[in-house]
Structures are given as C-alpha cells and as structure tokens.
Design an enzyme around this catalytic site. Structure first.
Site, PDB file in Angstrom:
ATOM      1  N   CYS A 144      13.685  11.563   5.434  1.00 47.92           N
ATOM      2  CA  CYS A 144      13.709  11.144   6.846  1.00 47.92           C
ATOM      3  C   CYS A 144      15.056  11.434   7.493  1.00 47.92           C
ATOM      4  CB  CYS A 144      13.382   9.672   6.958  1.00 47.92           C
ATOM      5  SG  CYS A 144      14.434   8.620   5.939  1.00 47.92           S
TER       6      CYS A 144
ATOM      7  N   GLU B 260      10.470   1.744   9.805  1.00 48.67           N
ATOM      8  CA  GLU B 260      11.425   2.800   9.450  1.00 48.67           C
ATOM      9  C   GLU B 260      10.691   4.111   9.655  1.00 48.67           C
ATOM     10  OE1 GLU B 260      14.543   2.520   8.527  1.00 48.67           O
ATOM     11  OE2 GLU B 260      14.509   0.340   8.498  1.00 48.67           O
TER      12      GLU B 260
ATOM     13  N   LYS C   9       0.882  -1.180   0.000  1.00 54.63           N
ATOM     14  CA  LYS C   9       0.000   0.000   0.000  1.00 54.63           C
ATOM     15  C   LYS C   9       0.912   1.221   0.000  1.00 54.63           C
ATOM     16  CE  LYS C   9      -1.681   2.952   2.248  1.00 54.63           C
ATOM     17  NZ  LYS C   9      -1.510   4.343   1.775  1.00 54.63           N
TER      18      LYS C   9
ATOM     19  N   GLU D 155      10.310  16.728  13.351  1.00 53.12           N
ATOM     20  CA  GLU D 155      10.624  16.819  11.925  1.00 53.12           C
ATOM     21  C   GLU D 155       9.831  17.981  11.333  1.00 53.12           C
ATOM     22  OE1 GLU D 155       9.253  12.847  10.667  1.00 53.12           O
ATOM     23  OE2 GLU D 155      11.158  12.729   9.618  1.00 53.12           O
TER      24      GLU D 155
HETATM   25  P1  NDP Z   1       2.732   8.654   7.192  1.00 53.51           P
HETATM   26  O1  NDP Z   1       3.106   7.984   8.444  1.00 53.51           O
HETATM   27  O2  NDP Z   1       1.660   9.665   7.220  1.00 53.51           O
HETATM   28  O3  NDP Z   1       2.264   7.572   6.098  1.00 53.51           O
HETATM   29  C1  NDP Z   1       3.082   6.504   5.702  1.00 53.51           C
HETATM   30  C2  NDP Z   1       2.231   5.454   5.054  1.00 53.51           C
HETATM   31  O4  NDP Z   1       1.352   4.881   6.025  1.00 53.51           O
HETATM   32  C3  NDP Z   1       1.314   5.972   3.949  1.00 53.51           C
HETATM   33  O5  NDP Z   1       1.194   5.010   2.940  1.00 53.51           O
HETATM   34  C4  NDP Z   1       0.009   6.157   4.682  1.00 53.51           C
HETATM   35  O6  NDP Z   1      -1.108   6.187   3.830  1.00 53.51           O
HETATM   36  C5  NDP Z   1       0.013   4.944   5.576  1.00 53.51           C
HETATM   37  N1  NDP Z   1      -0.859   4.987   6.745  1.00 53.51           N
HETATM   38  C6  NDP Z   1      -1.362   6.063   7.394  1.00 53.51           C
HETATM   39  N2  NDP Z   1      -2.117   5.663   8.449  1.00 53.51           N
HETATM   40  C7  NDP Z   1      -2.094   4.305   8.460  1.00 53.51           C
HETATM   41  C8  NDP Z   1      -2.682   3.305   9.304  1.00 53.51           C
HETATM   42  N3  NDP Z   1      -3.438   3.619  10.354  1.00 53.51           N
HETATM   43  N4  NDP Z   1      -2.444   2.014   9.015  1.00 53.51           N
HETATM   44  C9  NDP Z   1      -1.670   1.662   7.968  1.00 53.51           C
HETATM   45  N5  NDP Z   1      -1.105   2.566   7.133  1.00 53.51           N
HETATM   46  C10 NDP Z   1      -1.297   3.865   7.389  1.00 53.51           C
HETATM   47  O7  NDP Z   1       4.077   9.239   6.587  1.00 53.51           O
HETATM   48  P2  NDP Z   1       4.278  10.126   5.293  1.00 53.51           P
HETATM   49  O8  NDP Z   1       3.730   9.419   4.097  1.00 53.51           O
HETATM   50  O9  NDP Z   1       3.819  11.499   5.578  1.00 53.51           O
HETATM   51  O10 NDP Z   1       5.880  10.077   5.145  1.00 53.51           O
HETATM   52  C11 NDP Z   1       6.708  10.905   5.845  1.00 53.51           C
HETATM   53  C12 NDP Z   1       7.230  10.233   7.100  1.00 53.51           C
HETATM   54  O11 NDP Z   1       7.945   9.058   6.740  1.00 53.51           O
HETATM   55  C13 NDP Z   1       8.230  11.093   7.846  1.00 53.51           C
HETATM   56  O12 NDP Z   1       8.003  11.010   9.221  1.00 53.51           O
HETATM   57  C14 NDP Z   1       9.569  10.471   7.477  1.00 53.51           C
HETATM   58  O13 NDP Z   1      10.587  10.721   8.403  1.00 53.51           O
HETATM   59  C15 NDP Z   1       9.207   9.035   7.402  1.00 53.51           C
HETATM   60  N6  NDP Z   1      10.193   8.311   6.607  1.00 53.51           N
HETATM   61  C16 NDP Z   1      11.080   7.454   7.226  1.00 53.51           C
HETATM   62  C17 NDP Z   1      12.085   6.827   6.506  1.00 53.51           C
HETATM   63  C18 NDP Z   1      13.070   5.903   7.161  1.00 53.51           C
HETATM   64  O14 NDP Z   1      13.733   5.144   6.439  1.00 53.51           O
HETATM   65  N7  NDP Z   1      13.222   5.891   8.468  1.00 53.51           N
HETATM   66  C19 NDP Z   1      12.229   7.045   5.068  1.00 53.51           C
HETATM   67  C20 NDP Z   1      11.258   7.968   4.525  1.00 53.51           C
HETATM   68  C21 NDP Z   1      10.274   8.551   5.274  1.00 53.51           C
HETATM   69  P3  NDP Z   1      -1.688   7.556   3.185  1.00 53.51           P
HETATM   70  O15 NDP Z   1      -0.631   8.594   3.267  1.00 53.51           O
HETATM   71  O16 NDP Z   1      -1.979   7.161   1.808  1.00 53.51           O
HETATM   72  O17 NDP Z   1      -2.896   7.904   3.969  1.00 53.51           O
END
Ligand code: NDP
Length: 505
Positions: A294, A259, A183, A392
């Site tokens: 990130c 992650e 997803k 962040e």
């Molecule tokens: P989110 O946590 O908002 O979303 C990440 C994913 O989770 C999306 O596909 C989102 O769907 C989905 N999601 C949201 N709620 C749920 C739930 N309850 N159950 C299952 N899936 C869910 O992060 P962002 O997309 O805004 O990405 C940015 C974040 O990711 C930052 O905090 C960044 O630091 C982190 N990140 C970490 C990395 C690492 O390697 N440590 C690398 C890159 C990013 P949708 O958005 O479609 O609603």
C-alpha cells in the site's frame, strides 16, 4: 538454506470457529499458488449461517470467559504464551505465509513472522499500561473515563502482506478485551488460521478469536452487517473500504477504521544527502513484494539538477531484482498475485506509453511457467491526470516527474485523492520539516522510506487512504470506547456549595 518444497506445506481448508476447525457449506473456492499456478487448496466459503455461528460464539465467549473484565495482566500472559508458541513454529509459519502469497520466504522469515510475534507481545503489554483520566472538577464531583472493549470486532484483511496486516488488527483488539472474527483474503487465509489454532493452544478461551474463510462479497459483507458486530476494522482498497463503511452505516451505525490504498510520492531535492542511498530506497520500495504494497513509493518527484543521475542509479538497482518463486530464498521479485492483476498493470503501462510516456526500463509482464511477473518499470514524461499517476498499479512501476523549485516539488508530490505516505529526501532540516508538515500524508519518512520493524509508531492515511491507525498504542486505543462516569459525593457537598457561592460573588 530456507528454500522449501511447496508441496510439503499442509494447509487448513476450514474456518476456525469457537476453538475448532469447522467445515463450511458455501460455494467452493480454489486457491492457486501465485508462484506456480497450482491449485493449493479448495475450500467452501463461510456462508451467513457460519458467520452467525462465529459472531454468536464470540459474544458468548466474552460473557463466559471474563476476558474483558479479568485483570488485564491475565490477557497479557495469554498474549505472551501465544507469542512464544508462534516463535517456536516460526519456520512453519513463514512457509505457510509464503506458499500461497506473494511474500518471499526470506521476508516472511526475517520480517513478517518476527514482527507478528512482536505485535502479540507489544499489545499484551498495552493491556495494563494504558489508563483513563480523572478530570478537574469541583471537590464534590469526581468525573473520570473508564475504557472498555467494544465487544465483537470484525476484522477484514487483504492478501498482500497477509499475516502482518491481520495480526496488526486482531492482536490489539484482543488485548483490549474484545473478541474478534477475522475474514482474511480468500487468497491467503492460511497463516491466520494457524494463528487462531495456536491462540487456543496458548490458552485463549474458545470463541474469542475466529477466522472465516470466504470471499469479501459474501462472507466479508455478511460479517460487517451482522448485528452482533460492534466495531469494524478493515484494510484493503479504497473502493471496498467505501462498501464496508456503507454496510456498517446501514447495519447498526458501527464505528469503522479503514486502512486503504495509496499512491505515495518520493520527493527528492537536489541536496539529498546521498543519492546512492536514495536510489536504493526508491528501487526497493517499488520492487519489494513486486510493488504490491500500500505504501509503495511509486511516484518519484525529483529536482531536475539530479534527476538523470538518480534515475541511472535507480535503474541499475531495480535490474538486480531476482524474479522467482516465493519458496526460493534467492527471490527478491516475487510473482504478482494473479493474472488479472498483471493484465491490469500492463494496461495501465501501455496506456501511459500510448499517451507519450517514455520507458526507461521494463514495461512488460512475463511468465515463468504459470507464474506471472512484471518487469521493474520506470516511466518518464507521464501525462498529468493519467491513470499511472493517479491509481495504484500494485506492480513494480515507478513514474518520474521533475521540478525546479520547492513549491513546484510539493505541488507535484500532492495527490488529489490519496494521502497514505510520503518520502522526503533533503539535507536541509528547514526544508525537510516544512515539507513534512505540508505534504498531506498520514506517514512521512524523511531521508528514509518504508516501515521499519519497529511497531511503536502508528500507521494510517489521510483523505481516501482511510482513517484510524494500525500499529503503535493508537491501534490498541481504537479498540476501546470511553465511558465517562460522573460522581457527585454526598458528604462535602454543603461545604462545596458554600465555596461556589463565595466564588460566584
Ligand atoms: P480488497 O479491497 O479487494 O480486499 C480487502 C479485503 O476485503 C479482502 O479480505 C476482501 O475479500 C474483502 N472484501 C471485499 N469486498 C468486501 C465487502 N463488500 N465487504 C467486506 N469485505 C470485503 O483489497 P486487496 O485484498 O486487493 O488488497 C489490496 C488493497 O489493500 C490495495 O488497495 C492496498 O493499497 C490496500 N492496502 C492498504 C494498506 C494500508 O495500511 N493502508 C495495507 C495493505 C493493503 P476477498 O479478497 O477474499 O474477496
């Protein structure tokens, strides 16, 4: 030369399940292009019925295809063919990745797509180059580990580097013999959908790799909770990671790897080998993807003697970042993903200023048509514990703190919650090694900053930045569980028992 017209890029608007595109029936979702605000696609999200369909198809594909039990080199061959097909379509894939995300075409073409291809090849090769163990036991016993895939892996990925971060999950999971239901972020599902279609063209049996379009709240959560899912791999924010972990705990006690977010320090000592290079690394770390990374090195912790000199160089460099649409090859400062994201960054910067923070440069969001950007921002005199230091920003915002001695520097570099990555800049090898072992971070770069294109090293954080590694062989291994098989042999038993009795005397 590689700039492109965004309207020429065709986008898939459906989920990919059991080897075919499938219309969803859930709520409609509009996907906007961050670079001009236009609606690029409207799709219906995958509801619980489609999630169930995908997980069931994945389970059946595992049974039917023998993917998990066939010779690992057969999996490697499919991964190789898949990589070759993606390579053939590199330009189209890079455009698909850039058009609706914050990733400029120069970066998707030179980095994201080539690294994704390399991930397919690398994990294909892992399939038959990792093995179990045989333990030291009495001669009449053989004790060994057999590695086997979990079954259906649910992978959830974010919008900020969509193709690369998703591939870093599905490539090792598939190569290890699992089926995957991915997803991706609802904002950026397009490159993953194309990857799934190319996988089938490369010979991956139908149903082994499925991609669901939809929100996290509905599609993502339903996927994590599905009883047919055996392992959950997630990249995203710490807050969502906690929700995913809770869902996984309450619906089958599934293993998860997370992650998550970071707030990484760049710890610069006065004896850093080349301040010009340090300035370049700090500047590019906060402007690349407009800080929406990130491991963005968003906290500069610098020894007082060189602080002013370094700051001037950083400011000179960040000012050269060129804002523009992701489809222009000249762009080095892409738009923020959305207006709410820009408003949040603005609020955090304004609060820091109101509390006494001093702007060295930037500080404002700005519009170009319907695209929203944020000026590269450097801010000093920030209050300990303030939001700009703690959370962040996910924008090109750098805080600056100064220190006088080693202990003070390390104390400032520490973060109370996050432990994703850290940069250490010094020409003193003893200091570098001591600091690299002290700072609590899953990845430490010394006289360097940011991931290279080399995918052999594991990446992942400590503390609230998560656990479990992506990239490297470690990522392949996490998608297999170990079974211990303990065999007592019949024939030599009497002799062995006699020998044991002898030793016991
Ligand atoms: P989110 O946590 O908002 O979303 C990440 C994913 O989770 C999306 O596909 C989102 O769907 C989905 N999601 C949201 N709620 C749920 C739930 N309850 N159950 C299952 N899936 C869910 O992060 P962002 O997309 O805004 O990405 C940015 C974040 O990711 C930052 O905090 C960044 O630091 C982190 N990140 C970490 C990395 C690492 O390697 N440590 C690398 C890159 C990013 P949708 O958005 O479609 O609603």
């Amino acid at each position: 030369m590689h700039s492109f017209a965004p309207d020429t890029v065709e986008l898939d608007r459906r989920s990919f399940v059991d080897g075919n595109f499938l219309e969803n029936k859930g709520a409609p979702i509009e996907v906007h292009r961050p670079s001009d605000g236009k609606i690029a696609a409207v799709f219906h999200e995958a509801d619980e019925g489609v999630v169930d369909h995908a997980v069931t198809a994945a389970k059946e594909a595992l049974k039917r295809s023998g993917w998990a039990t066939a010779a690992p080199r057969q999996r490697a061959a499919v991964m190789r063919r898949w990589a070759a097909l993606v390579e053939k379509h590199s330009l189209a894939m890079a455009q698909l990745e850039s058009v609706c995300s914050s990733r400029p075409i120069a970066e998707t073409l030179e980095r994201d797509v080539p690294v994704a291809i390399e991930l397919l090849r690398f994990y294909g090769e892992c399939a038959d180059k990792t093995s179990g163990e045989v333990f030291e036991t009495p001669r009449d016993v053989w004790s060994l580990t057999l590695h086997e895939p979990y079954g259906v892996v649910a992978a959830i990925s974010p919008w900020n580097v969509p193709l690369l971060l998703a591939t870093a999950k599905f490539a090792p999971a598939l190569a290890a013999g699992n089926a995957v239901v991915l997803k991706p972020s609802e904002l950026t599902p397009f490159s993953a959908l194309r990857m799934a279609a190319l996988a089938v063209e490369a010979g991956l049996p139908h149903g082994l790799f499925n991609v669901l379009v939809g929100t996290g709240q509905h599609t993502g959560s339903a996927l994590v909770r599905h009883p047919g899912v055996s392992y959950v791999t997630f990249t995203g924010s710490t807050r969502t990671g906690a929700a995913v972990m809770t869902d996984a705990a309450h619906h089958g006690m599934k293993p998860v790897s997370l992650e998550l977010g970071g707030k990484s320090p760049q710890l610069v000592f006065a004896d850093a080998p080349d301040l010009g290079r340090v300035a370049e690394m700090v500047a590019s770390s906060i402007t690349r993807n407009s800080g929406q990374i990130c491991f963005c090195g968003s906290r500069l912790v610098v020894q007082r003697d060189v602080a002013q000199n370094l700051l001037e160089r950083i400011v000179d460099r960040v000012k050269t970042a060129r804002p523009g649409p992701t489809w222009s090859e000249a762009t080095t400062l892409p738009p923020l993903i959305s207006m709410p994201q820009a408003e949040r960054a603005q609020r955090i910067v304004d609060q820091a200023r109101a509390a006494g923070g001093e702007l060295v440069c930037g500080g404002q969001r700005f519009m170009d048509g319907k695209a929203v950007f944020f000026e590269p921002t450097v801010i000093t005199n920030v209050q300990p514990g303030s939001e700009v230091l703690r959370d962040e920003v996910f924008g090109p915002v750098l805080t600056v703190q100064t220190f006088d001695n080693y202990e003070e520097g390390l104390a400032l570099a520490a973060h109370p919650l996050y432990g994703l990555s850290a940069g250490i800049h010094t020409s003193d090898i003893d200091k570098a090694l001591a600091a690299a072992q002290s700072v609590e971070a899953g990845v430490v770069w010394v006289n360097a900053y940011g991931r290279s294109d080399d995918i052999v090293s594991p990446f992942g954080g400590f503390k609230q930045s998560g656990f479990g590694k992506d990239f490297g062989v470690a990522a392949f291994e996490k998608y297999r569980r170990a079974r211990n098989v303990w065999i007592r042999l019949g024939q030599p038993r009497a002799a062995a028992e006699a020998a044991h009795a002898e030793i016991a005397k």
